[in-house]
Structures are given as C-alpha cells and as structure tokens.
Design an enzyme around this catalytic site. Structure first.
Site, mmCIF file in Angstrom:
data_model
loop_
_atom_site.group_PDB
_atom_site.id
_atom_site.type_symbol
_atom_site.label_atom_id
_atom_site.label_comp_id
_atom_site.label_asym_id
_atom_site.label_seq_id
_atom_site.Cartn_x
_atom_site.Cartn_y
_atom_site.Cartn_z
ATOM 1 N N GLU A 243 4.630 36.255 109.442
ATOM 2 C CA GLU A 243 4.045 37.468 108.981
ATOM 3 C C GLU A 243 2.438 37.420 108.619
ATOM 4 O OE1 GLU A 243 5.721 40.363 107.093
ATOM 5 O OE2 GLU A 243 7.460 39.644 106.394
ATOM 6 N N CYS A 277 -2.509 41.919 102.366
ATOM 7 C CA CYS A 277 -2.358 41.991 104.111
ATOM 8 C C CYS A 277 -2.448 43.557 104.265
ATOM 9 C CB CYS A 277 -1.117 41.235 104.454
ATOM 10 S SG CYS A 277 0.368 41.895 103.503
HETATM 11 P P1 NAD Z 1 -3.356 30.469 105.451
HETATM 12 O O1 NAD Z 1 -3.100 30.687 106.945
HETATM 13 O O2 NAD Z 1 -4.817 29.888 105.067
HETATM 14 O O3 NAD Z 1 -2.465 29.612 104.573
HETATM 15 C C1 NAD Z 1 -1.332 29.988 104.483
HETATM 16 C C2 NAD Z 1 -0.440 28.826 104.171
HETATM 17 O O4 NAD Z 1 -0.356 27.981 105.255
HETATM 18 C C3 NAD Z 1 -0.851 27.926 103.145
HETATM 19 O O5 NAD Z 1 0.210 27.589 102.233
HETATM 20 C C4 NAD Z 1 -1.578 26.734 103.748
HETATM 21 O O6 NAD Z 1 -1.628 25.661 102.787
HETATM 22 C C5 NAD Z 1 -0.642 26.475 105.071
HETATM 23 N N1 NAD Z 1 -1.114 25.793 106.203
HETATM 24 C C6 NAD Z 1 -2.647 25.702 106.594
HETATM 25 N N2 NAD Z 1 -2.600 25.358 107.589
HETATM 26 C C7 NAD Z 1 -1.448 25.042 108.097
HETATM 27 C C8 NAD Z 1 -0.880 24.099 109.233
HETATM 28 N N3 NAD Z 1 -1.607 23.574 110.168
HETATM 29 N N4 NAD Z 1 0.556 24.179 109.332
HETATM 30 C C9 NAD Z 1 1.180 24.403 108.451
HETATM 31 N N5 NAD Z 1 0.766 25.004 107.088
HETATM 32 C C10 NAD Z 1 -0.493 25.353 107.015
HETATM 33 O O7 NAD Z 1 -3.539 31.765 104.801
HETATM 34 P P2 NAD Z 1 -4.028 32.456 103.441
HETATM 35 O O8 NAD Z 1 -5.546 32.540 103.245
HETATM 36 O O9 NAD Z 1 -3.334 31.398 102.099
HETATM 37 O O10 NAD Z 1 -3.398 33.668 103.284
HETATM 38 C C11 NAD Z 1 -3.998 35.059 103.715
HETATM 39 C C12 NAD Z 1 -3.469 35.485 104.707
HETATM 40 O O11 NAD Z 1 -2.119 35.768 104.648
HETATM 41 C C13 NAD Z 1 -4.034 37.008 105.185
HETATM 42 O O12 NAD Z 1 -4.597 36.869 106.667
HETATM 43 C C14 NAD Z 1 -3.089 37.878 104.956
HETATM 44 O O13 NAD Z 1 -3.209 39.202 105.606
HETATM 45 C C15 NAD Z 1 -1.679 37.196 105.333
HETATM 46 N N6 NAD Z 1 -0.826 37.864 104.725
HETATM 47 C C16 NAD Z 1 0.063 38.443 105.594
HETATM 48 C C17 NAD Z 1 1.207 39.153 104.705
HETATM 49 C C18 NAD Z 1 2.246 39.899 105.749
HETATM 50 O O14 NAD Z 1 3.261 40.414 105.067
HETATM 51 N N7 NAD Z 1 2.010 40.092 106.700
HETATM 52 C C19 NAD Z 1 1.421 39.161 103.363
HETATM 53 C C20 NAD Z 1 0.439 38.360 102.571
HETATM 54 C C21 NAD Z 1 -0.586 37.653 103.288
#
Ligand code: NAD
Length: 517
Positions: A243, A277
């Site tokens: 997502e 999001c």
């Molecule tokens: P992010 O991708 O930076 O991090 C998300 C998670 O992934 C964190 O827990 C992080 O520690 C982990 N992570 C980072 N690198 C990783 C790797 N290489 N392997 C595994 N895990 C890893 O995202 P963010 O900045 O925390 O969140 C914001 C984003 O989330 C925005 O793009 C937003 O649109 C999206 N989002 C989408 C929805 C949806 O329903 N589509 C809902 C909420 C947020």
C-alpha cells in the site's frame, strides 16, 4: 529528522524527537538484527496454539484487546502529539474512535467471513462426495508500517489477521516507535505470549523481518521502499501486500456548493498536515466557480490554528520535500495565494494554497505529503478526467457536485481504488469498505473481506464415501467410459424438453460403464 537512529557501544538506538519543537524526548533500543529469526519462530509456535483455539475464544481475546486499547486512549492521544505532532481532534477521530469501530466490525462479522464454502457437487458426476473450502491462517504475518497513522494502520491488518488465527510481527516506523511499543504492550496484556511481537528500528530491521521466515509481508509506505520490499518478497516467494503513496485529486463540477467544497477540500488537503496517503494534492475546479472556490479555500487555510487544526510535518526530511515542491512551483510560475512559510521551532509548514499551477510542476506529479494545495481551473470535463488520471498514482478521487446520480455514473472513469462523492479520504476508516489503489499506489487491500483474503489460505477438504474400486476418473479407460463422460457433457448442453431423454440415455451409459472391464 525525528526518530534518528544511532549506533552506540551498547547497540543501536532510536532517538525520538518531538516534531512540534525539534527537541529530543526519549531513547529506545533497536531490535538486534540477529534476533529476528528467533522472534519469528516464537511467533510461529504461539500462532499454532492460537489458530487451534475455537473462533469464539479468539473473538473474546480481541474484545479484551479492544477494551485495553480504549482504556489507554488518553495515552494514545498524548503519544500521537509527542511523536507525530498530531492535534487532539485528529487523534481522537482517526486513531481512537475509528479503531473502536474497526474492532467492532471485525468481531461482529468474522464468523460469517470465515465461514467455509460448501462445495456443490453433482451426484451424477461426483457421487457420494462432499467438500468444503476452509479459510485457514497463513502463519506469521510481518507488518512494516509508516508513521502517518501509527495506530490505525497496524490495527487495520492486525485485527482481522489475529481473528483469522495468525501471529504478527510488527515493525513500526522509526518515527513512531513508542506508539508501536504501546500496541505491543496492549497485546502482551491481553493475548497469548509471543503472539504479537514488536521489532524496533529502521530499514535494516524491516529487511531482516522479510528474510526471517514470515508467511506474508504487509507493507505500507513509500513507493521507493515498496519496490524494495516487493523485490525481496518475490525472491523469497512470499506474498507481499503493498500500500504505497498517493496523489489524490478533487474534481469540482460547475454545480457544486462552493461552501461545502471549500470546507471539505481544506480538511482533506491540510488535515494531518497533508501527511495522509489520500490527502487532496490537486484540486480541479470548473472555471465558472473557480474564483469563488479559490477565495473560500484561502479563507479556510488562513483560519487554521497551529497545533489545534494544523500539526507539524513529522520529520525534518518531510519538511524539506514540501519546501522543494513549493520552490519548484514558484520558480515555474505558480502564485502563492496564502501560506508559504515554515515557521519554527519544529517542523511546521503553513497551509498553502497555490494558483497558476501547471501539470509539469513537481507538486502536480510527485507525492508531496505536506500542506500544499494547488487549485486549477478547467472547462472541458473529458480533458480534466484525463488530467486527474494523469499521474503514476491511483489511490482515491473525489467528485464534488449536486448531481449525485451523474457522479456515481462517472465514478468508473477514474484510475483509482476509491471514489468519494462530496467528501474525501474518510472511507479509510470504514472497516467494511475496501481500501487500496492502482498503478504506483500498489496492490494491497486493507479493510473489507478482500483484506481478510490476503491473510488466509483457502484449503479444500473433500471426502469420498463411495467405496468399492470403481471411479469414473480411474482406470480402466474404455469405450464405455468415453460414452458416459461425453454423455455428461451432452446433459449439460441439453435443455427443456430434450432433458429427460438425455437423462435416460445417460443413466444407461453410466450403467454400461459400471459393468464394463
Ligand atoms: P517509508 O517507505 O519511508 O517507510 C515505511 C516503513 O518501511 C518504515 O517502517 C521503514 O522503517 C521501513 N523501511 C524503510 N526501508 C526499508 C527497507 N529497505 N526494507 C524494509 N523496510 C524498510 O514510508 P514513510 O515515510 O514511513 O510513510 C509515508 C508513505 O506511506 C507515503 O508515501 C504515504 O503515501 C504512504 N502511505 C500509504 C498508505 C496507503 O494506504 N496506500 C497509507 C499510509 C501511508
């Protein structure tokens, strides 16, 4: 940046920073990477015993978790302020009241949703056979979550996954670790030991979780990380629900009520400081009402009170992205109608409305995740629908109009997972409504029975009470078998008056096959 990870002699730690002030609050230890396989193994053992419990017992345990969660609602709201700068109004609605409804819906409906499908088998083709398709737990589900809804998003997957009999290993964001720890504490107090475990840290811990023997990864986060997660999962042949980001548009038709549009669009653009999001990041308004809507949006944006209506960005890095998108837009000719400043301390950014915006600006194509609202006029409906669909994302779209039937008919023209008419984004809190997107927004689904189907494995169990040594599909293959099988096909092709004759002929063929050698 809040949630800074540092390597100390004693091990890795997360230094938590309050985004309202930029001040450091507390330090938490990260989970050592080499512990991940043992954590997943313990979850698997706990999950087997949990899955063997009758569903009413699992339901009752989730009821206790719900009560414990509601009992700590004040702490949830306080931590949301300290970790995410979230105003109390947003914390109570989206992260407490909505989650109460989430627990209630799943607990009330899980029996029906997990009810096995009974196979309907034709007694002619499959005599004395009966069967079920059961929905069984996958095992251990890994959750990697973002910081923007640090309670609601994990719970949307945890509640149905646990009810279905799975164990959970949750890695919260390094920017909201204390809320993740609180969820772990509540689960430890109400559910069997080791059933829900929390892994603290950043990318290395997330990657190690995918590698630690889990049965599915449910990831919510950015497109950039989502691609890496999807690749890792594909290499390990585990399913991944992704997502990812959004670039939602609001489409305002000429008959819309400008007051409702301004109130609703301002909330959906600036609520959560744009860190949703499904935030409205593009607003297309018919030229005939553009001046009135723009004026009202500006008035709404100017009236927002810091910390009461508008919190800060959660990280300094996120604030920098907002600044870059704003500077790019202004450099390419956009006009700042209000806002535009980032007053410190902390990572605050004013609610900003922009006009004279063009599609080539970064803020029209890439996710901003901040309180910037470009407002664009249009005249041609077909052309503007192409523009709404013209980004790499596809989470939700809203249509604003008084003609509800026309809008419902138009909903199928948008490349996205959710269409809302005269509202925006709130459907993420409806547990019965599917939530997901298309294109770079990914393919995961939360909420609704479709989310449950990502957390269970269908298992078919068929029982044959026929006895004897003859079955139509078994040896020997002979002319009588071919005649009987082709007769069955003829039976399904025949209709009306021919049917009885074919039945009689078929019964003769089957009898011939039974005595054939
Ligand atoms: P992010 O991708 O930076 O991090 C998300 C998670 O992934 C964190 O827990 C992080 O520690 C982990 N992570 C980072 N690198 C990783 C790797 N290489 N392997 C595994 N895990 C890893 O995202 P963010 O900045 O925390 O969140 C914001 C984003 O989330 C925005 O793009 C937003 O649109 C999206 N989002 C989408 C929805 C949806 O329903 N589509 C809902 C909420 C947020």
């Amino acid at each position: 940046m809040s949630g800074r990870i540092e390597q100390l002699e004693s091990g890795e730690v997360i230094r938590c920073i309050d985004p309202r002030s930029g001040a450091e609050t507390v330090t938490l230890p990260c989970t050592p990477i080499d512990q991940l396989p043992a954590i997943v193994s313990r979850a698997r053992v706990a999950g087997r015993a949990w899955a063997a419990l009758p569903l009413p017992e699992r339901r009752a345990a989730l009821g206790r978790l719900r009560a414990a969660f509601l009992g700590r609602a004040g702490d949830v709201v306080q931590l949301l302020a300290e970790e995410c700068g979230r105003p109390a109004g947003e914390a109570w609605t989206s992260e407490v009241a909505a989650n109460n409804g989430l627990f209630g819906w799943w607990i009330d409906n899980i029996d029906d949703l997990l009810c096995p499908d009974r196979l309907s088998l034709s007694p002619q083709e499959y005599p004395k056979k009966r069967g079920l398709v059961r929905l069984e737990p996958l095992g251990v589900i890994g959750l990697i979550m973002p910081w923007n809804f640090p309670v609601a998003l994990p719970l949307r997957s945890m509640v149905p996954a646990l009810l279905a009999g799975n164990a959970i290993v949750l890695k919260p964001s390094e920017h909201s670790p204390r809320l993740g720890a609180l969820l772990g504490e509540l689960c430890a107090a109400t559910l069997p030991a080791d059933l829900v475990q929390i892994v603290q840290g950043g990318a290395p811990q997330g990657a190690a979780l995918i590698d630690a023997g889990i049965d599915r990864i449910i990831f919510t986060g950015s497109v950039r990380t989502g691609r890496k997660v999807g690749q890792m999962a594909a290499e390990r042949l585990i399913p991944a629900s992704l997502e990812l980001g959004g670039k939602d548009a609001a489409l305002v038709l000429p008959d819309a009520d400008p007051d409702r549009v301004a109130a609703g669009v301002a909330w959906a653009a600036f609520g959560f400081a744009g860190q949703n999001c499904a935030a409205i990041e593009r607003c297309y308004v018919h030229a005939s009402i553009y001046p009135a809507v723009l004026e009202k949006l500006v008035a709404r944006a100017k009236a927002l009170r810091p910390l009461v209506d508008l919190g800060p960005l959660v990280t300094e890095a996120q604030l920098q992205i907002v600044r870059q998108h704003l500077e790019d837009a202004v450099a390419k000719g956009a006009r700042v109608e209000c806002g535009g400043q980032a007053p410190g301390p902390g990572w605050f950014h004013q609610a900003t409305v922009l006009s004279q915006v063009t599609e080539d600006m970064t803020l029209m194509q890439e996710e901003t995740f901040g309180p910037l609202l470009p407002v664009l006029p249009y005249t041609d409906l077909d052309a503007v629908i192409d523009r709404v669909n013209g980004t790499d994302y596809g989470l939700t779209t809203s249509i604003w109009t008084r003609d509800l039937a026309a809008a419902e008919a138009m909903a199928g023209r948008f490349e996205c997972g959710v269409v809302t008419i005269n509202n925006h984004a709130f459907t993420g809190a409806l547990p019965a409504a599917s939530w997901g997107g298309v294109k770079n927004t990914g393919h995961g689904v939360t909420n609704s029975r479709f989310a449950l189907y990502e957390m269970v494995r269908p298992r078919t169990v068929v029982t044959d009470a026929m006895g004897g040594d003859r079955e139509m599909w078994w040896y020997p293959y002979n002319d009588a078998l071919v005649d009987a099988a082709s007769g069955l096909v003829e039976l399904s092709r025949a209709g009306g008056s021919k049917l009885q004759g074919v039945r009689t002929a078929l019964s003769g063929l089957l009898n011939r096959w039974k005595v054939s050698t």
